[in-house]
Design a protein around this motif. Structure first.
Motif, PDB file in Angstrom:
ATOM      1  N   MET A 249      18.458   2.504  22.207  1.00 25.76           N
ATOM      2  CA  MET A 249      17.104   1.929  22.238  1.00 25.76           C
ATOM      3  C   MET A 249      16.337   1.973  20.971  1.00 25.76           C
ATOM      4  SD  MET A 249      16.302   2.919  26.058  1.00 25.76           S
ATOM      5  CE  MET A 249      14.581   2.114  25.941  1.00 25.76           C
ATOM      6  N   GLY A 250      16.687   2.645  19.927  1.00 27.89           N
ATOM      7  CA  GLY A 250      16.148   2.624  18.295  1.00 27.89           C
ATOM      8  C   GLY A 250      15.524   4.124  18.353  1.00 27.89           C
ATOM      9  N   ALA A 251      15.662   5.043  19.380  1.00 21.55           N
ATOM     10  CA  ALA A 251      14.722   6.150  18.990  1.00 21.55           C
ATOM     11  C   ALA A 251      15.299   7.176  18.028  1.00 21.55           C
ATOM     12  CB  ALA A 251      14.533   6.963  20.393  1.00 21.55           C
ATOM     13  N   ILE A 252      14.544   8.248  17.467  1.00 22.96           N
ATOM     14  CA  ILE A 252      15.059   9.345  16.761  1.00 22.96           C
ATOM     15  C   ILE A 252      15.294  10.359  17.601  1.00 22.96           C
ATOM     16  CG2 ILE A 252      14.563  10.798  15.175  1.00 22.96           C
ATOM     17  CD1 ILE A 252      12.840   8.920  13.483  1.00 22.96           C
ATOM     18  N   VAL A 253      16.709  10.765  17.880  1.00 27.91           N
ATOM     19  CA  VAL A 253      17.162  11.661  18.685  1.00 27.91           C
ATOM     20  C   VAL A 253      17.609  12.865  18.267  1.00 27.91           C
ATOM     21  CG1 VAL A 253      18.843  11.904  20.711  1.00 27.91           C
ATOM     22  CG2 VAL A 253      17.895   9.806  20.226  1.00 27.91           C
ATOM     23  N   ARG A 254      17.120  13.975  18.601  1.00 31.70           N
ATOM     24  CA  ARG A 254      17.535  15.404  18.204  1.00 31.70           C
ATOM     25  C   ARG A 254      18.159  15.911  19.587  1.00 31.70           C
ATOM     26  NH1 ARG A 254      11.674  16.725  15.153  1.00 31.70           N
ATOM     27  NH2 ARG A 254      11.922  15.151  13.621  1.00 31.70           N
ATOM     28  N   GLY A 255      19.145  16.838  19.173  1.00 32.82           N
ATOM     29  CA  GLY A 255      20.064  17.431  20.331  1.00 32.82           C
ATOM     30  C   GLY A 255      20.161  18.911  20.040  1.00 32.82           C
ATOM     31  N   PHE A 256      19.870  19.832  20.991  1.00 29.32           N
ATOM     32  CA  PHE A 256      20.155  21.374  21.155  1.00 29.32           C
ATOM     33  C   PHE A 256      20.845  21.975  21.929  1.00 29.32           C
ATOM     34  CE2 PHE A 256      19.090  25.557  22.141  1.00 29.32           C
ATOM     35  CZ  PHE A 256      19.459  26.200  20.912  1.00 29.32           C
ATOM     36  N   ASP A 257      21.885  22.639  21.631  1.00 25.60           N
ATOM     37  CA  ASP A 257      22.770  23.360  22.824  1.00 25.60           C
ATOM     38  C   ASP A 257      23.304  24.369  21.982  1.00 25.60           C
ATOM     39  OD1 ASP A 257      25.374  23.636  24.295  1.00 25.60           O
ATOM     40  OD2 ASP A 257      24.210  22.352  25.339  1.00 25.60           O
ATOM     41  N   THR A 258      23.376  25.597  22.914  1.00 22.86           N
ATOM     42  CA  THR A 258      24.062  26.823  22.108  1.00 22.86           C
ATOM     43  C   THR A 258      25.445  26.702  21.910  1.00 22.86           C
ATOM     44  OG1 THR A 258      24.530  27.699  24.445  1.00 22.86           O
ATOM     45  CG2 THR A 258      22.291  28.177  23.551  1.00 22.86           C
ATOM     46  N   ARG A 259      26.246  25.610  22.370  1.00 20.39           N
ATOM     47  CA  ARG A 259      27.754  25.376  21.955  1.00 20.39           C
ATOM     48  C   ARG A 259      28.039  24.715  20.683  1.00 20.39           C
ATOM     49  NH1 ARG A 259      28.586  23.344  28.084  1.00 20.39           N
ATOM     50  NH2 ARG A 259      26.542  22.363  27.237  1.00 20.39           N
ATOM     51  N   ALA A 260      28.567  25.014  19.763  1.00 25.08           N
ATOM     52  CA  ALA A 260      29.102  24.440  18.549  1.00 25.08           C
ATOM     53  C   ALA A 260      29.564  22.978  19.132  1.00 25.08           C
ATOM     54  CB  ALA A 260      29.939  25.061  17.955  1.00 25.08           C
ATOM     55  N   ALA A 261      30.579  23.003  20.076  1.00 24.01           N
ATOM     56  CA  ALA A 261      31.307  21.791  20.497  1.00 24.01           C
ATOM     57  C   ALA A 261      30.355  20.661  21.006  1.00 24.01           C
ATOM     58  CB  ALA A 261      32.165  21.961  21.707  1.00 24.01           C
ATOM     59  N   ALA A 262      29.414  21.181  21.865  1.00 26.60           N
ATOM     60  CA  ALA A 262      28.170  20.217  22.313  1.00 26.60           C
ATOM     61  C   ALA A 262      27.389  19.703  21.077  1.00 26.60           C
ATOM     62  CB  ALA A 262      27.311  20.920  22.984  1.00 26.60           C
ATOM     63  N   LEU A 263      27.054  20.578  20.142  1.00 28.57           N
ATOM     64  CA  LEU A 263      26.418  20.102  18.910  1.00 28.57           C
ATOM     65  C   LEU A 263      27.300  18.784  18.114  1.00 28.57           C
ATOM     66  CD1 LEU A 263      25.006  23.214  17.557  1.00 28.57           C
ATOM     67  CD2 LEU A 263      23.717  21.468  18.561  1.00 28.57           C
ATOM     68  N   GLU A 264      28.366  19.032  18.044  1.00 28.73           N
ATOM     69  CA  GLU A 264      29.323  17.966  17.536  1.00 28.73           C
ATOM     70  C   GLU A 264      29.007  16.843  18.065  1.00 28.73           C
ATOM     71  OE1 GLU A 264      30.797  17.872  14.710  1.00 28.73           O
ATOM     72  OE2 GLU A 264      30.085  19.971  14.083  1.00 28.73           O
ATOM     73  N   GLN A 265      29.350  16.673  19.616  1.00 25.84           N
ATOM     74  CA  GLN A 265      28.924  15.759  20.411  1.00 25.84           C
ATOM     75  C   GLN A 265      27.710  14.945  20.148  1.00 25.84           C
ATOM     76  OE1 GLN A 265      30.279  17.554  24.062  1.00 25.84           O
ATOM     77  NE2 GLN A 265      32.091  16.277  24.185  1.00 25.84           N
ATOM     78  N   PHE A 266      26.703  15.582  20.117  1.00 25.86           N
ATOM     79  CA  PHE A 266      25.280  15.128  19.696  1.00 25.86           C
ATOM     80  C   PHE A 266      25.337  14.386  18.396  1.00 25.86           C
ATOM     81  CE2 PHE A 266      22.646  18.283  22.558  1.00 25.86           C
ATOM     82  CZ  PHE A 266      22.222  17.165  23.268  1.00 25.86           C
TER      83      PHE A 266
END
Length: 490
Positions: A249-266
């Motif tokens: 939808m065009g937003a600037i998205v930031r993602g946080f997670d304690t798992r490195a694999a999840a950050l890679e998916q973000f």
């Protein structure tokens, strides 16, 4: 030949042939006798298949009575699949109306329409919500189940010991859809992921509906519109679904997670992954993050406090299996957000990640819209019912692959990621005996150690995640500056 046939008959353990007595060969009947006795002898040696023929089993689909629950456990397509497999299916009248599935749709798929008591008395009952008190009948649904029957539903056994006691008295075998192991082989029956995917998408739709601006940035003749900034906490199925929807939808998205694999998916979805300075792995078991150290949580809260002042929308999905959801955002942090901001708490049913959340409610707190609905999948009932139905039909076919009989074996000795793992993890009660939790599987693969990135690598990744809007504005500003400079020197 007659002596040979006599030996076969008298030596066979089959009562039918043993009662025939000595064989007498009639003229012209030798071929017939040989064919008859050989056929019966072969039948003696064949073993009986375990299980119950599908045609002798009835699957019941009751109407959900939980407040505001619009889903149904089986769609007409799911009924058709089970009927084709050999099951008899009965559906309670009106069970699928809220999901836009009429009784006629179910009849056309091969089901019979019956009343509540008749449906709950089926050999195998499939539900969405765990059994509860039926106010119309003044009876608990568990008490209406067939003795020694089977129930497939969301159960949450750790949180519902009283329900397990009721089911135990009925000698019920229970398959909990919330306990399906999150392993590769079980992805098709992972109902939690199916529902989380819908909840993550719906969270973004609701946030957009209550946010006063566009998600995408625009440059128009009427002026410049900045893009919305969204922080998503939790990189599980729901969080990643939210990230994908918000990014599209065009937003600037930031993602946080304690798992490195999840950050890679973000990052793979185009979101900017956020990290704290303290390095600590958050990898847990069963697809969830583990509880972090006190030092990490303090660094995490500091990061969240800063982000609250910057972002427009917060979506949080953090859950701990069997426990109350952790409070990640304090009241003062929420109050520091800009007026008109929106927060969506996908952990509201477990208490909520925001201190200001009111589970099940939509309200405004000091200019910040709070969405704490606990039934997001049910708000997309048709889609949710279709996916849940697919989960159930695939699970039944997988645990009992035999073409004729319904049969599966529950073993305490199983390897990680196998069908034995799926069956043992999903079955939480066997013939009234509670067997939850499942024992630890064998041969659990060890994850490779996560390589820590250098400062240069992190900076390069951050530069690569610049949004198209920001890149366009930067380029436009550069061209404007050059144009002004040229005019100046002329």
């Amino acid at each position: 030949m007659a002596n040979l046939l006599k030996t076969v008959v008298t030596g066979c353990s089959c009562p039918l042939l043993s009662s025939l007595g000595p064989c007498k060969v009639l003229p012209g009947k030798k071929d017939f006798l040989r064919t008859f006795h050989t056929h019966q002898a072969l039948r003696c040696k064949s073993s009986v298949k375990p299980g119950i023929p599908y045609k002798q089993l009835t699957v019941g689909v009751p109407k959900e009575i939980f407040q505001n629950e619009k889903r149904v456990a089986l769609s007409p397509a799911g009924v058709q699949a089970l009927v084709k497999q050999g099951f008899n299916v009965v559906v309670e009248s009106g069970a699928g109306e809220a999901s836009k599935f009429s009784d006629d749709h179910y009849r056309a798929a091969g089901a019979q329409i019956q009343g509540t008591k008749e449906v709950l008395a089926s050999d195998l009952v499939v539900k969405v919500r765990a059994p509860m008190l039926n106010p119309t009948l003044d009876s608990h649904e568990a008490d209406l189940l067939k003795t020694s029957g089977t129930l497939i539903s969301f159960i949450y056994p750790a949180q519902n010991p009283d329900l397990l006691n009721k089911l135990s008295k009925r000698k019920t075998t229970v398959l909990a859809m919330d306990q399906v192991p999150r392993v590769t082989i079980a992805q098709g029956y992972d109902a939690l992921s199916s529902m989380a995917n819908i909840a993550g998408y719906k969270a973004v739709v609701l946030a957009a509906n209550h946010f006063g601006r566009f998600f995408t940035g625009q440059i128009t003749a009427a002026g410049k519109v900045p893009p919305a900034k969204i922080l998503i906490v939790g990189g599980g199925v729901a969080g990643l679904a939210s990230a994908g929807a918000a990014k599209s939808m065009g937003a600037i998205v930031r993602g946080f997670d304690t798992r490195a694999a999840a950050l890679e998916q973000f990052k793979s979805l185009g979101a900017e992954p956020l990290e704290v300075d303290l390095k600590e792995s958050g990898e847990g078991q069963g697809g969830y993050a583990k509880e972090m150290s006190k030092e990490f949580i303090e660094a995490e809260m500091k990061l969240f406090a800063q982000q609250c002042k910057e972002v427009d929308i917060l979506i949080s999905t953090a859950l701990i299996p069997g426990k109350k959801a952790p409070v990640l955002f304090k009241k003062e942090m929420i109050e520091s957000m800009k007026e008109g901001s929106v927060v969506v708490d996908l952990a509201a049913e477990a208490g909520g990640n925001f201190e200001t959340t009111k589970p099940g409610e939509l309200y405004v707190h000091k200019g910040i819209t709070h969405i704490g609905y606990t039934d997001l999948p049910s708000r997309m009932a048709t889609q949710a019912s279709t996916l849940y139905s697919n989960n159930i039909t695939k699970l039944l076919k997988a645990i009992s692959p035999d073409k004729d009989n319904f049969y599966y074996e529950v073993k305490d000795d199983f390897d990680f990621g196998t069908m034995g793992h799926v069956i043992r993890g999903t079955v939480v009660m066997k013939d009234g005996e509670v067997i939850f939790p499942a024992p630890t599987p064998k041969n659990i693969p060890q994850g490779a150690p996560v390589k820590q990135k250098t400062v240069a690598e992190l900076e390069a990744e951050k530069a690569a995640t610049i949004s198209p809007f920001t890149r366009t504005m930067t380029t436009a500003s550069a061209y404007t500056a050059i144009f002004i400079y040229i005019k100046y020197i002329e």
